[in-house]
Design a protein around this motif. Structure first.
Motif, short mmCIF file in Angstrom:
data_model
loop_
_atom_site.label_atom_id
_atom_site.label_comp_id
_atom_site.label_asym_id
_atom_site.label_seq_id
_atom_site.Cartn_x
_atom_site.Cartn_y
_atom_site.Cartn_z
N UNK A 23 -11.14 2.58 -6.98
CA UNK A 23 -9.80 2.23 -8.12
C UNK A 23 -8.96 2.25 -8.13
N UNK A 24 -7.47 2.29 -7.37
CA UNK A 24 -6.35 2.32 -6.66
C UNK A 24 -6.39 1.12 -5.41
N UNK A 25 -7.17 0.70 -4.97
CA UNK A 25 -7.83 -0.35 -4.40
C UNK A 25 -7.45 -1.60 -4.97
N UNK A 26 -8.22 -1.76 -6.40
CA UNK A 26 -8.87 -3.14 -6.90
C UNK A 26 -7.85 -2.94 -8.09
N UNK A 54 -10.99 2.94 -1.05
CA UNK A 54 -11.79 3.75 -1.11
C UNK A 54 -12.51 4.60 0.44
N UNK A 55 -12.40 3.49 1.30
CA UNK A 55 -12.30 5.06 2.64
C UNK A 55 -11.91 5.97 3.00
N UNK A 56 -10.25 4.40 2.35
CA UNK A 56 -9.38 5.48 3.40
C UNK A 56 -8.92 6.55 2.62
N UNK A 91 0.86 -1.09 0.02
CA UNK A 91 0.37 0.03 0.25
C UNK A 91 0.53 1.13 0.05
N UNK A 92 2.07 1.62 0.14
CA UNK A 92 3.00 2.28 0.66
C UNK A 92 3.47 2.65 -1.10
#
Length: 189
Positions: free
Chosen positions: A106-109, A140-142, A69-70
């Motif tokens: 989108x980034x998470x997916x 998305x929530x973060x 994630x970083x």
């Protein structure tokens, strides 16, 4: 002497410090959500005799997920910057929340799909797996909350600056460095 970058034409403009505050906040929130996301993505296995693996999965997930994630935050930050730049004329905060929620999803997916492809080389698992959608929702929530906190803090600082007349002392005390609050406290003591 107004020290804010926001103007009537650009009510949601931002500085690089404000941008990175939002980015790091979003990353930290994602790490805080990560144990719950690991548990949610492991729901089918949760009620089996091997359910003890969840603790190990959370520990490894925090280490690996923190690194991945970083990297994702650093790779996708230019896109977030561009989105914020395009929305700087829009004062409606809910449009920003919707836009950054969509970006976070989108980034998470994409990040989890890329991770699944690299780890397992299975395109179907990468695109339709339940964990991918749960990580996209967490991202998305973060991202939305990271944007919300950074924008709220920036706008509150603008309000604080407008309460004090622009004297030399106030300009000195209210400069935009990161340790201004500590310095203000030391001067007030």
């Amino acid at each position: 002497m107004n020290t804010t970058v926001r103007t009537p034409e650009h009510p949601m403009a931002f500085t690089s410090v404000e941008f990175w505050l939002g980015a790091w906040t979003a990353w930290g929130l994602f790490l805080a959500f990560l144990p719950a996301l690991i548990i949610i993505s492991s729901l089918p296995e949760l009620f089996t005799p091997s359910a003890g693996f969840i603790v190990v999965a959370i520990i490894y997930g925090l280490v690996i997920g923190g690194f991945v994630s970083l990297v994702a935050m650093l790779v996708f930050s230019p896109l977030a910057w561009l989105l914020g730049y395009c929305l700087r004329r829009t004062a409606d905060r809910w449009i920003h929340v919707l836009a950054f929620t969509t970006l976070g999803a989108a980034v998470g997916f994409v990040t989890f799909a890329a991770w699944t492809l690299l780890a397992y080389a299975q395109i179907t698992d990468a695109l339709i797996s339940w964990p991918n959608w749960s990580y996209a929702a967490g991202s998305a929530v973060a991202v939305a909350l990271g944007w919300w906190r950074a924008s709220r803090r920036a706008l509150e600082r603008d309000d604080l600056r407008s309460e004090y007349p622009p004297t030399r002392l106030n300009a000195f005390l209210r400069r935009s460095d990161g340790d201004a609050q500590f310095e203000d406290f030391a001067l007030d003591s």
